[in-house]
Design an enzyme around this catalytic site. Structure first.
Site, PDB file in Angstrom:
ATOM      1  CE  LYS A   1     -48.396  65.684  -7.280  1.00 56.08           C
ATOM      2  NZ  LYS A   1     -48.252  65.914  -8.747  1.00 56.08           N
TER       3      LYS A   1
ATOM      4  CG  PHE B   1     -44.793  70.574 -16.902  1.00 62.01           C
ATOM      5  CD1 PHE B   1     -44.423  70.167 -15.616  1.00 62.01           C
ATOM      6  CD2 PHE B   1     -44.439  69.757 -17.972  1.00 62.01           C
ATOM      7  CE1 PHE B   1     -43.719  68.994 -15.412  1.00 62.01           C
ATOM      8  CE2 PHE B   1     -43.724  68.581 -17.780  1.00 62.01           C
ATOM      9  CZ  PHE B   1     -43.367  68.198 -16.490  1.00 62.01           C
TER      10      PHE B   1
ATOM     11  NE  ARG C   1     -45.587  56.224 -11.515  1.00 59.74           N
ATOM     12  CZ  ARG C   1     -45.310  57.471 -11.909  1.00 59.74           C
ATOM     13  NH1 ARG C   1     -45.116  58.426 -11.016  1.00 59.74           N
ATOM     14  NH2 ARG C   1     -45.222  57.764 -13.179  1.00 59.74           N
TER      15      ARG C   1
ATOM     16  CB  THR D   1     -49.070  62.194 -15.521  1.00 60.39           C
ATOM     17  OG1 THR D   1     -48.118  61.170 -15.234  1.00 60.39           O
ATOM     18  CG2 THR D   1     -48.578  63.510 -14.958  1.00 60.39           C
TER      19      THR D   1
ATOM     20  NE  ARG E   1     -51.297  61.373 -10.451  1.00 63.60           N
ATOM     21  CZ  ARG E   1     -50.046  61.160 -10.850  1.00 63.60           C
ATOM     22  NH1 ARG E   1     -49.808  60.475 -11.961  1.00 63.60           N
ATOM     23  NH2 ARG E   1     -49.038  61.631 -10.167  1.00 63.60           N
TER      24      ARG E   1
ATOM     25  CG  ASN F   1     -51.213  65.071 -10.937  1.00 64.22           C
ATOM     26  OD1 ASN F   1     -50.905  65.576  -9.859  1.00 64.22           O
ATOM     27  ND2 ASN F   1     -50.342  64.505 -11.741  1.00 64.22           N
TER      28      ASN F   1
ATOM     29  CG  HIS G   1     -45.565  62.201  -5.945  1.00 67.90           C
ATOM     30  ND1 HIS G   1     -44.900  62.480  -7.117  1.00 67.90           N
ATOM     31  CD2 HIS G   1     -44.699  61.480  -5.181  1.00 67.90           C
ATOM     32  CE1 HIS G   1     -43.683  61.959  -7.058  1.00 67.90           C
ATOM     33  NE2 HIS G   1     -43.527  61.344  -5.892  1.00 67.90           N
TER      34      HIS G   1
HETATM   35  P1  GDP Z   1     -45.884  61.788 -12.370  1.00 67.79           P
HETATM   36  O1  GDP Z   1     -44.647  60.999 -12.041  1.00 67.79           O
HETATM   37  O2  GDP Z   1     -46.988  60.957 -12.928  1.00 67.79           O
HETATM   38  O3  GDP Z   1     -46.353  62.674 -11.243  1.00 67.79           O
HETATM   39  O4  GDP Z   1     -45.513  62.780 -13.573  1.00 67.79           O
HETATM   40  P2  GDP Z   1     -44.158  63.559 -13.924  1.00 67.79           P
HETATM   41  O5  GDP Z   1     -43.037  63.145 -13.010  1.00 67.79           O
HETATM   42  O6  GDP Z   1     -43.938  63.466 -15.378  1.00 67.79           O
HETATM   43  O7  GDP Z   1     -44.543  65.077 -13.605  1.00 67.79           O
HETATM   44  C1  GDP Z   1     -44.560  65.604 -12.295  1.00 67.79           C
HETATM   45  C2  GDP Z   1     -45.791  66.454 -12.118  1.00 67.79           C
HETATM   46  O8  GDP Z   1     -45.729  67.573 -13.002  1.00 67.79           O
HETATM   47  C3  GDP Z   1     -47.096  65.774 -12.485  1.00 67.79           C
HETATM   48  O9  GDP Z   1     -47.618  64.981 -11.453  1.00 67.79           O
HETATM   49  C4  GDP Z   1     -47.995  66.954 -12.806  1.00 67.79           C
HETATM   50  O10 GDP Z   1     -48.434  67.580 -11.602  1.00 67.79           O
HETATM   51  C5  GDP Z   1     -47.031  67.875 -13.517  1.00 67.79           C
HETATM   52  N1  GDP Z   1     -46.980  67.655 -14.987  1.00 67.79           N
HETATM   53  C6  GDP Z   1     -46.405  66.622 -15.635  1.00 67.79           C
HETATM   54  N2  GDP Z   1     -46.506  66.721 -16.967  1.00 67.79           N
HETATM   55  C7  GDP Z   1     -47.170  67.881 -17.174  1.00 67.79           C
HETATM   56  C8  GDP Z   1     -47.577  68.567 -18.377  1.00 67.79           C
HETATM   57  O11 GDP Z   1     -47.340  68.109 -19.488  1.00 67.79           O
HETATM   58  N3  GDP Z   1     -48.241  69.750 -18.188  1.00 67.79           N
HETATM   59  C9  GDP Z   1     -48.488  70.260 -16.974  1.00 67.79           C
HETATM   60  N4  GDP Z   1     -49.139  71.430 -16.890  1.00 67.79           N
HETATM   61  N5  GDP Z   1     -48.119  69.645 -15.827  1.00 67.79           N
HETATM   62  C10 GDP Z   1     -47.473  68.470 -15.915  1.00 67.79           C
HETATM   63 MG    MG Z   2     -42.688  61.573 -11.688  1.00 65.89          MG
END
Ligand code: GDP
Ligand code: MG
Length: 210
Positions: free
Chosen positions: A23, A69, A97, A103, A117, A127, A130
């Site tokens: 990212k 977010f 993962r 995350t 991460r 973070n 991905h």
């Molecule tokens: P991932 O699958 O672990 O990447 O997480 P998700 O699919 O839930 O979220 C996608 C992306 O959105 C994450 O990798 C973060 O960059 C962002 N994100 C997720 N949850 C949050 C949150 O609660 N707050 C903020 N600011 N960003 C978030």
């Molecule tokens: Mg995701």
């Protein structure tokens, strides 16, 4: 007379593909990330550096549309180049993962300091990396990032078993049965030649009278 197979069916080994993204906040450390990926024994099947438009970033993260977010996620994802990578390995999706860790990169640094991460990320949004979260997500995300390349799905689960059982195992079992009777000096060269000579998909050469 049909030969009776003397070998059991070979075990099914399923290689999976997953989509990884370096990212915007980690792209300046891309070389280091790639070194980590290689030392973790993932194969990199495809890679490209690209800059997402806000529309593309929104499409990619459509499942999060409407969440608090979402705007900051889209702003972040289109703020600089990213590197999309197709990684392959046995159980690649879950393993990648697990290696990423939580995350939220702040939590990752506290709770999983060895995670990727923790190493490459900065905060909740930024973070670093991905990883696809399931088989279907991986296929969708690979198509999204590499739509111009032919991305035939790798056979998976029961499909992989069916494919091997119908197309590969019968011929291989027959070949190994002959091999164990012949006991050639160089079994692999013998096997390669046998498979070439006995490939059931080989076009049949028919003699045509002049
Ligand atoms: P991932 O699958 O672990 O990447 O997480 P998700 O699919 O839930 O979220 C996608 C992306 O959105 C994450 O990798 C973060 O960059 C962002 N994100 C997720 N949850 C949050 C949150 O609660 N707050 C903020 N600011 N960003 C978030
Ligand atoms: Mg995701």
């Amino acid at each position: 007379m049909e030969d009776t197979p003397i070998f059991p069916d070979p075990p099914v080994v399923t290689v999976e593909r997953t989509l990884a993204i370096i990212k915007p906040d980690a792209v300046h450390r891309a070389d280091e990330v790639m070194e980590d990926i290689k030392s973790l024994e993932f194969s990199i099947l495809n890679q490209r550096r690209l800059r997402l438009t806000p529309e593309q970033a929104s499409d990619f993260y459509a499942e999060h549309y409407g969440k608090m977010f979402f705007p900051s996620l889209i702003a972040y994802m289109q703020s600089a180049d990213i590197i999309a990578l197709v990684l392959a390995k046995r159980d690649a999706i879950q393993e990648w993962r697990d290696l990423l860790g939580p995350t939220n990169a702040v939590r990752a640094k506290q709770e999983a300091p060895d995670s990727l991460r923790a190493k490459y990320g900065h905060d909740q949004t930024r973070n670093g990396l991905h990883g696809s979260d399931s088989y279907h997500t991986a296929e969708r995300e690979i198509r999204f990032m590499f739509s111009e390349s032919i991305t035939e799905p790798i056979y998976h689960g029961q499909d992989a078993t069916d494919y091997l059982q119908s197309k590969v195992n019968p011929v291989l079992t027959k070949a190994l049965t002959h091999l164990s009777k012949q006991k050639p000096e160089d079994p692999l060269t013998w096997l390669a030649q046998w498979l070439l000579d006995n490939n059931p998909n080989k076009p049949k050469v028919t003699e045509v009278d002049p």
